[in-house]
Design an enzyme around this catalytic site. Structure first.
Site, mmCIF file in Angstrom:
data_model
loop_
_atom_site.group_PDB
_atom_site.id
_atom_site.type_symbol
_atom_site.label_atom_id
_atom_site.label_comp_id
_atom_site.label_asym_id
_atom_site.label_seq_id
_atom_site.Cartn_x
_atom_site.Cartn_y
_atom_site.Cartn_z
ATOM 1 N N ARG A 11 -1.917 -9.762 12.692
ATOM 2 C CA ARG A 11 -2.404 -8.628 11.905
ATOM 3 C C ARG A 11 -3.267 -9.105 10.737
ATOM 4 N NH1 ARG A 11 2.507 -5.397 10.082
ATOM 5 N NH2 ARG A 11 1.132 -3.637 9.774
ATOM 6 N N LYS A 67 0.831 -1.214 0.000
ATOM 7 C CA LYS A 67 0.000 0.000 0.000
ATOM 8 C C LYS A 67 0.865 1.264 0.000
ATOM 9 C CE LYS A 67 -2.338 -0.790 3.874
ATOM 10 N NZ LYS A 67 -1.837 -2.085 4.341
ATOM 11 N N ARG A 93 11.161 -4.605 12.358
ATOM 12 C CA ARG A 93 10.103 -3.778 12.948
ATOM 13 C C ARG A 93 9.281 -4.658 13.876
ATOM 14 N NH1 ARG A 93 6.452 -0.543 8.672
ATOM 15 N NH2 ARG A 93 4.804 -1.844 9.493
ATOM 16 N N ARG A 153 11.625 -8.271 6.011
ATOM 17 C CA ARG A 153 11.936 -6.835 5.985
ATOM 18 C C ARG A 153 12.897 -6.465 7.122
ATOM 19 N NH1 ARG A 153 6.941 -3.767 4.632
ATOM 20 N NH2 ARG A 153 6.121 -4.643 6.550
ATOM 21 N N ARG A 213 -9.782 1.324 8.252
ATOM 22 C CA ARG A 213 -9.507 -0.087 8.519
ATOM 23 C C ARG A 213 -10.662 -0.753 9.248
ATOM 24 N NH1 ARG A 213 -3.439 0.480 8.585
ATOM 25 N NH2 ARG A 213 -2.545 -1.574 8.816
HETATM 26 P P1 AMP Z 1 0.571 0.095 8.798
HETATM 27 O O1 AMP Z 1 1.904 0.755 8.687
HETATM 28 O O2 AMP Z 1 -0.487 0.740 7.940
HETATM 29 O O3 AMP Z 1 0.642 -1.390 8.571
HETATM 30 O O4 AMP Z 1 0.074 0.311 10.311
HETATM 31 C C1 AMP Z 1 0.828 -0.147 11.410
HETATM 32 C C2 AMP Z 1 -0.069 -0.266 12.633
HETATM 33 O O5 AMP Z 1 -0.624 1.023 12.956
HETATM 34 C C3 AMP Z 1 -1.266 -1.175 12.481
HETATM 35 O O6 AMP Z 1 -0.965 -2.539 12.706
HETATM 36 C C4 AMP Z 1 -2.201 -0.623 13.555
HETATM 37 O O7 AMP Z 1 -1.790 -1.031 14.848
HETATM 38 C C5 AMP Z 1 -1.944 0.878 13.438
HETATM 39 N N1 AMP Z 1 -2.870 1.505 12.467
HETATM 40 C C6 AMP Z 1 -2.549 2.041 11.254
HETATM 41 N N2 AMP Z 1 -3.642 2.528 10.637
HETATM 42 C C7 AMP Z 1 -4.685 2.273 11.469
HETATM 43 C C8 AMP Z 1 -6.079 2.514 11.388
HETATM 44 N N3 AMP Z 1 -6.647 3.088 10.312
HETATM 45 N N4 AMP Z 1 -6.848 2.123 12.431
HETATM 46 C C9 AMP Z 1 -6.318 1.539 13.524
HETATM 47 N N5 AMP Z 1 -5.009 1.264 13.661
HETATM 48 C C10 AMP Z 1 -4.185 1.628 12.646
#
Ligand code: AMP
Length: 220
Positions: A174, A21, A163, A130, A96
């Protein structure tokens, strides 16, 4: 490249963790001249700066859980009200949950939702390989883009790290959260959603996305 959407461009990129993404959103944002807004990046920034939101978000993020809707919705509403979003935005990782999608519809309903479809097996392979440099931000992958010396950053020489949310149990967690909380949005967005195959290289996914957006622009 000329945007396929002459006036307003509100694009949501929807997909499981490690579906690409972020990479896709950053290129499309440049091409369409709108900001790339990643809630993951915003939340990681808050955690690093130890803000009140960051402290509340950190424990959810490290366990692979979603940060509660009220916190994320408030943050994104304030970001979307900024001047640079007047012509639109590319949202990466938001919404999300159905609650977040309902909140977004009230302030800035999307024009198109690009859904990146990637198998779970491929996601595990991408995420667990990663390696990130916490000093300069560079990102490597043990299989696809390895550093010259194992676990050492090519750019600044710091030790590379995994990470916290890229370990296999957390990635599986996740994925489960994605299936349960986010995948229902695929149906919710209905005709507004376009699915593209994201199992190939980033360039292949980008080409599919561009072509899907051109088709949507032509039919708008
Ligand atoms: P990402 O980098 O988009 O994979 O996001 C990393 C983490 O941030 C996710 O696993 C969630 O814990 C949190 N996060 C990111 N976007 C959201 C969202 N829209 N709603 C809730 N938690 C989020």
């Amino acid at each position: 490249m000329q945007s396929a959407f002459p006036v307003l461009v509100r694009i949501i990129i929807l997909g499981p963790p490690s579906s690409g993404k972020g990479t896709l959103a950053s290129v499309l944002a440049k091409e369409h001249g709108v900001p790339h807004i990643s809630t993951g990046d915003i939340l990681r920034g808050e955690v690093d700066r130890r803000t009140e939101l960051g402290q509340k978000a950190a424990s959810h993020m490290s366990k692979g859980k979603l940060v509660p809707d009220d916190l994320v919705i408030r943050k994104i509403e304030s970001r979307l009200s900024q001047e640079d979003c007047a012509r639109g935005f590319i949202l990466d990782g938001y919404p999300r949950t159905v609650g977040q999608a309902v909140a977004l519809d009230k302030i800035a309903a999307p024009d198109v939702v690009l859904h990146i479809d990637v198998t779970e097996e491929e996601i595990i392979r991408r995420a667990t390989g990663r390696r990130v440099c916490k000093t300069c931000g560079a990102i490597f992958h043990v299989e696809f883009s390895p550093p010259k010396t194992a676990d050492v950053c090519d750019i600044c020489g710091s030790k590379l790290a995994i990470r916290e949310d890229d370990t296999e149990p957390t990635v599986r967690k996740r994925l489960g959260v994605y299936r349960e909380m986010t995948a229902p949005l695929i149906e919710r967005y209905g005709d507004m959603l376009v699915s593209i195959d994201g199992n190939g290289t980033p360039d292949e996914t980008l080409e599919r996305a561009r072509s899907a957006l051109r088709d949507v622009g032509r039919n708008a």
